[in-house]
Design an enzyme around this catalytic site. Structure first.
Site, PDB file in Angstrom:
ATOM      1  N   ARG A   8     -43.542 -20.985 -15.044  1.00  0.00           N
ATOM      2  CA  ARG A   8     -42.873 -21.544 -13.869  1.00  0.00           C
ATOM      3  C   ARG A   8     -42.068 -20.307 -13.356  1.00  0.00           C
ATOM      4  NH1 ARG A   8     -38.225 -26.238 -15.175  1.00  0.00           N
ATOM      5  NH2 ARG A   8     -37.203 -25.966 -13.219  1.00  0.00           N
ATOM      6  N   GLY A  57     -35.120 -33.953 -15.893  1.00  0.00           N
ATOM      7  CA  GLY A  57     -36.282 -33.163 -15.602  1.00  0.00           C
ATOM      8  C   GLY A  57     -35.987 -32.010 -15.003  1.00  0.00           C
ATOM      9  N   CYS A  58     -37.108 -31.326 -14.323  1.00  0.00           N
ATOM     10  CA  CYS A  58     -36.772 -30.178 -13.508  1.00  0.00           C
ATOM     11  C   CYS A  58     -35.951 -30.802 -12.180  1.00  0.00           C
ATOM     12  CB  CYS A  58     -38.152 -29.804 -12.897  1.00  0.00           C
ATOM     13  SG  CYS A  58     -37.914 -28.506 -11.707  1.00  0.00           S
ATOM     14  N   PHE A  59     -34.910 -29.814 -11.832  1.00  0.00           N
ATOM     15  CA  PHE A  59     -34.041 -30.298 -10.809  1.00  0.00           C
ATOM     16  C   PHE A  59     -34.423 -30.459  -9.467  1.00  0.00           C
ATOM     17  CE2 PHE A  59     -31.375 -26.118 -12.037  1.00  0.00           C
ATOM     18  CZ  PHE A  59     -32.626 -25.632 -11.638  1.00  0.00           C
TER      19      PHE A  59
END
Length: 234
Positions: A8, A57-59
């Site tokens: 990422r 999860g991913c913001f």
């Protein structure tokens, strides 16, 4: 997981350098949204502004969804659940700080209730049946958690989880935890408004843009086309 974190970060660096402009294929995709009924019990408040903190999860995607909800004044990506001195992206991504990638939503209760935000959170923003993961991301920092800021939010969230479980709204039990609110720490500037600023970023295309589309499709009366951006108010 370290490999996913490295992946990422590498893509983030490529975006910053302008090296990525088209979607790249990956072997995972967005979670399917589930149309849910509204909470049977909702908040009662005369306030003109309230805040709510959600982790799912991913913001990037959670922020992107709430930025398109009518009545939301602001939605900030950040960290909750841990201490102030570990609220940095690289530290949180190790998975040992107690933090979860979270979004602090500031909203007008006269336009959108806390219960409605919960409905969107469980339905569109993430999958509440996945334990310590969402999509391609694994670790406690990606857990499903709500951080109620007062007793009323605690009451409404607890009742709604019970309502959804009782109705068997999902094929698996809800794993979302109600955690003690001990502060919210905004994330670094590069993580704010990420979905809007990088609509062709592969992670966003595959995992997060479908969530915004599902919000528009499932809850058209709650959807606003123009997102409320963090950097617009800086």
């Amino acid at each position: 997981m370290k490999n996913l974190f490295t992946w990422r970060r590498t893509l983030l660096a490529l975006v910053a350098a302008g090296a990525i402009g088209q979607c790249t294929a990956f072997s995972f995709g967005a979670e399917e949204a589930v149309l849910l009924p509204p909470p049977a019990i909702d908040e009662s408040t005369q306030a003109h502004s309230e805040k709510a903190v959600f982790a799912g999860g991913c913001f990037w995607g959670v922020q992107g969804v709430f930025q398109h909800v009518k009545g939301v004044k602001n939605a900030v990506s950040g960290y909750a659940g841990g201490a102030a001195d570990t609220a940095q992206y690289e530290r949180v991504s190790n998975g040992d700080t107690g933090h979860a990638e979270s979004v602090e939503v500031t909203y007008d209760p006269s336009q959108v209730s806390y219960g409605t935000l919960l409905q969107i959170y469980f339905s569109v923003a993430h999958n509440p049946t996945e334990l310590n993961r969402q999509g391609p991301d694994h670790g406690t920092q990606y857990r499903s958690a709500i951080f109620p800021e007062n007793a009323e939010q605690q009451r409404v969230a607890k009742a709604y989880i019970a309502q959804l479980d009782s109705a068997r709204s999902f094929s698996q039990p809800i794993v979302t935890k109600l955690e003690t609110y001990n502060g919210f720490y905004p994330a670094e500037e590069e993580h704010q408004d990420f979905l809007t600023e990088h609509p062709t970023y592969p992670y966003i295309v595959i995992n997060d843009l479908p969530k915004v589309a599902q919000l528009k499709q499932l809850y058209p009366d709650r959807y606003q086309e123009k997102p409320v951006l963090v950097k617009a108010g800086m």
